[in-house]
Design a protein around this motif. Structure first.
Motif, short mmCIF file in Angstrom:
data_model
loop_
_atom_site.label_atom_id
_atom_site.label_comp_id
_atom_site.label_asym_id
_atom_site.label_seq_id
_atom_site.Cartn_x
_atom_site.Cartn_y
_atom_site.Cartn_z
N LYS A 148 0.82 -1.21 0.00
CA LYS A 148 0.00 0.00 0.00
C LYS A 148 0.86 1.27 0.00
O LYS A 148 0.61 2.21 -0.75
N THR A 149 1.90 1.26 0.84
CA THR A 149 2.78 2.43 0.93
C THR A 149 3.53 2.66 -0.37
O THR A 149 3.66 3.79 -0.84
N TRP A 150 4.01 1.57 -0.97
CA TRP A 150 4.73 1.69 -2.25
C TRP A 150 3.81 2.21 -3.35
O TRP A 150 4.20 3.10 -4.13
N LEU A 151 2.58 1.70 -3.42
CA LEU A 151 1.63 2.14 -4.44
C LEU A 151 1.25 3.60 -4.27
O LEU A 151 1.01 4.31 -5.26
N VAL A 180 -5.00 -10.88 3.41
CA VAL A 180 -5.12 -9.54 4.01
C VAL A 180 -5.61 -8.53 2.98
O VAL A 180 -6.45 -7.67 3.28
N ILE A 181 -5.10 -8.62 1.75
CA ILE A 181 -5.53 -7.71 0.69
C ILE A 181 -7.03 -7.84 0.45
O ILE A 181 -7.76 -6.83 0.38
N PHE A 188 -12.53 -1.63 2.77
CA PHE A 188 -12.31 -0.28 2.23
C PHE A 188 -12.49 -0.31 0.71
O PHE A 188 -11.51 -0.27 -0.05
N PRO A 189 -13.72 -0.41 0.24
CA PRO A 189 -13.97 -0.59 -1.21
C PRO A 189 -13.50 0.57 -2.07
O PRO A 189 -13.31 0.41 -3.28
N ASP A 190 -13.29 1.76 -1.48
CA ASP A 190 -12.84 2.92 -2.26
C ASP A 190 -11.32 3.03 -2.35
O ASP A 190 -10.80 3.95 -2.98
N ASP A 191 -10.62 2.12 -1.71
CA ASP A 191 -9.15 2.17 -1.71
C ASP A 191 -8.60 0.74 -1.83
O ASP A 191 -8.04 0.20 -0.89
N GLN A 192 -8.78 0.15 -3.01
CA GLN A 192 -8.47 -1.25 -3.20
C GLN A 192 -7.13 -1.48 -3.88
O GLN A 192 -6.65 -0.64 -4.65
N ILE A 193 -6.56 -2.62 -3.59
CA ILE A 193 -5.42 -3.16 -4.35
C ILE A 193 -6.00 -4.10 -5.39
O ILE A 193 -6.74 -5.04 -5.04
N ASN A 194 -5.69 -3.89 -6.64
CA ASN A 194 -6.29 -4.65 -7.74
C ASN A 194 -5.59 -6.00 -7.92
O ASN A 194 -4.89 -6.24 -8.91
N LEU A 195 -5.76 -6.86 -6.92
CA LEU A 195 -5.10 -8.17 -6.96
C LEU A 195 -5.81 -9.09 -7.95
O LEU A 195 -6.98 -9.43 -7.78
#
Length: 427
Positions: A148-151, A180-181, A188-195
């Motif tokens: 998250k921090t890197w993105l 966890v992702i 947090f549906p508005d701040d997702q990682i697109n795995l």
């Protein structure tokens, strides 16, 4: 005093920043036209400083997914994959000096690759927390925080399709991180990682040494590494009464066989070790991690990467390995991941006796509701020679790579590349 020392140490490390982290002259690389980065990601208020290397795709970087590469161990660096397996330039095996050659089967042709050295303490990554417990649970949580921090720093990749990849103990790291992702994406549906999916080679699924030893022994039995009497005793007497005299004798004969066997590739040979740190240790390594130790401790390499000269790098951190709490089993997560839209690739080299094919099959049998759909051979597209087998299940796809050992993308680069390309294109 310890508090002020902690503040001093963290002050020396800059937060991840694409502009300041870009490397224009990568050590030992010839001329190249893709962007490369090296830096650190601070998490947990600076208590953990995670080292990363990021290299954009060799071509069409804007349209390629982000592939996040983990190491194994627990406690081993992902840089082994960069230098020896999937990187754009890879080491020439058998040399006692670092020499790199172009890799026509680099994973960087298929994606932009981010290498993370997790957990903290691995490679150049630093841990400044005396109370920290290395574990599968914490690795999943803090890998998520690192990503998250890197993105947030590399905004161009924030919505990019993401695959998490790795080998060996990454079989635990990756599913725990994916879990966890998914849970945070739901919260947090508005701040997702697109795995999009995960890709695991020769991976740990059942986190139990006795289970691993049992099925690795079965692997050698099936391939006639023991005489017939020893095979029968192992399969019958050792199963019924492991403490029997006959079983103990058979296990002594097993030790004789294993003494001169390279478990990372049972049909290959040991390279020895050329490390500047392990010169006095006999038979330290069958795969010569010393080349990597020498490379990442080279003052010139550290200078070009902006690494403090006093920072020691090791391919595997023995403290992490010995003190790691294996508190999860990743086979229990496969159904959850699949049901939440994660594509799953598992693959194994059929010459591996660290995490054998027999162990992987035995692990699959413990996955809830896993069903076999098909099994078929596949050929290398260039040579038309048998490359391995594709085993389709309802939850995952399993590739068996012919002639590959524990480091499948290193042993069989062309076949591994074809596997990655085929799976990514249809997933």
């Amino acid at each position: 005093m310890k508090y002020f020392l902690f503040l001093f140490l963290t002050a020396l490390v800059q937060c991840v920043d694409p502009q300041s982290d870009e490397i224009l002259d990568w050590p030992y690389y010839p001329q190249y036209n893709f962007k490369t980065y090296n830096g650190f990601v601070e998490i947990q208020n600076g208590k953990q400083v995670i080292h990363y290397i990021f290299m954009e795709s060799i071509s069409n970087a804007d349209s390629k997914p982000l592939i996040i590469q983990f190491g194994g161990g627990p406690g081993c660096s992902s840089m082994a994959g960069l230098i020896s397996g999937i990187g754009p330039y890879v080491r020439i095996w058998g040399n006692d000096k670092m020499e790199l050659k172009e890799n026509p089967y680099s994973l960087h042709k298929l994606g932009n690759v981010l290498y993370l050295d997790i957990p903290a303490g691995v490679g150049y990554s630093e841990l400044h927390d005396d109370q920290y417990q290395w574990s599968d649970t914490n690795t999943g949580l803090h890998s998520y925080e690192t990503i998250k921090t890197w993105l947030n720093a590399f905004q161009n990749y924030k919505g990019r399709e993401i695959w998490i990849s790795g080998v060996s103990y990454s079989g635990m790291y990756i599913p725990c991180t994916a879990e966890v992702i998914i849970k945070n994406n739901l919260q947090f549906p508005d701040d997702q990682i697109n795995l999009k999916g995960i890709m695991i080679g020769n991976g740990v699924l059942v986190n139990d040494d006795n289970f691993i030893f049992k099925w690795n022994r079965e692997y050698l039995i099936k391939r006639n590494f023991f005489d017939l009497v020893t095979q029968n005793v192992m399969q019958i007497s050792c199963t019924k009464n492991p403490k029997s005299v006959s079983c103990q004798r058979a296990l002594e004969r097993e030790k004789v066989v294993r003494k001169n066997l390279n478990p990372y590739n049972v049909y290959g040979y040991c390279y020895g070790d050329s490390s500047i740190y392990h010169k006095d240790v006999e038979d330290y390594s069958c795969i010569d991690d010393g080349i990597l130790n020498n490379y990442f401790n080279d003052p010139m390499v550290k200078q070009k990467l902006g690494i403090a000269e006093e920072r020691k790098w090791e391919s595997c951190n023995i403290d992490v390995f010995l003190n790691y709490n294996r508190d999860k089993n990743s086979h229990t997560l496969m159904k959850f991941l699949f049901n939440n839209g994660v594509k799953i690739l598992q693959f194994s080299g059929n010459a591996d006796d660290v995490i054998s094919v027999d162990y992987t099959y035995a692990s699959f049998k413990l996955i809830d509701d896993l069903q076999l759909i098909s099994r078929k051979p596949f050929a290398n597209k260039e040579t038309q020679q048998l490359a391995g087998w594709i085993v389709e299940y309802n939850y995952l796809t399993f590739y068996i790579l012919r002639g590959a050992g524990h480091m499948s993308p290193t042993d069989q680069r062309a076949n591994a590349y074809q596997m990655y390309e085929d799976f990514l294109s249809r997933a």
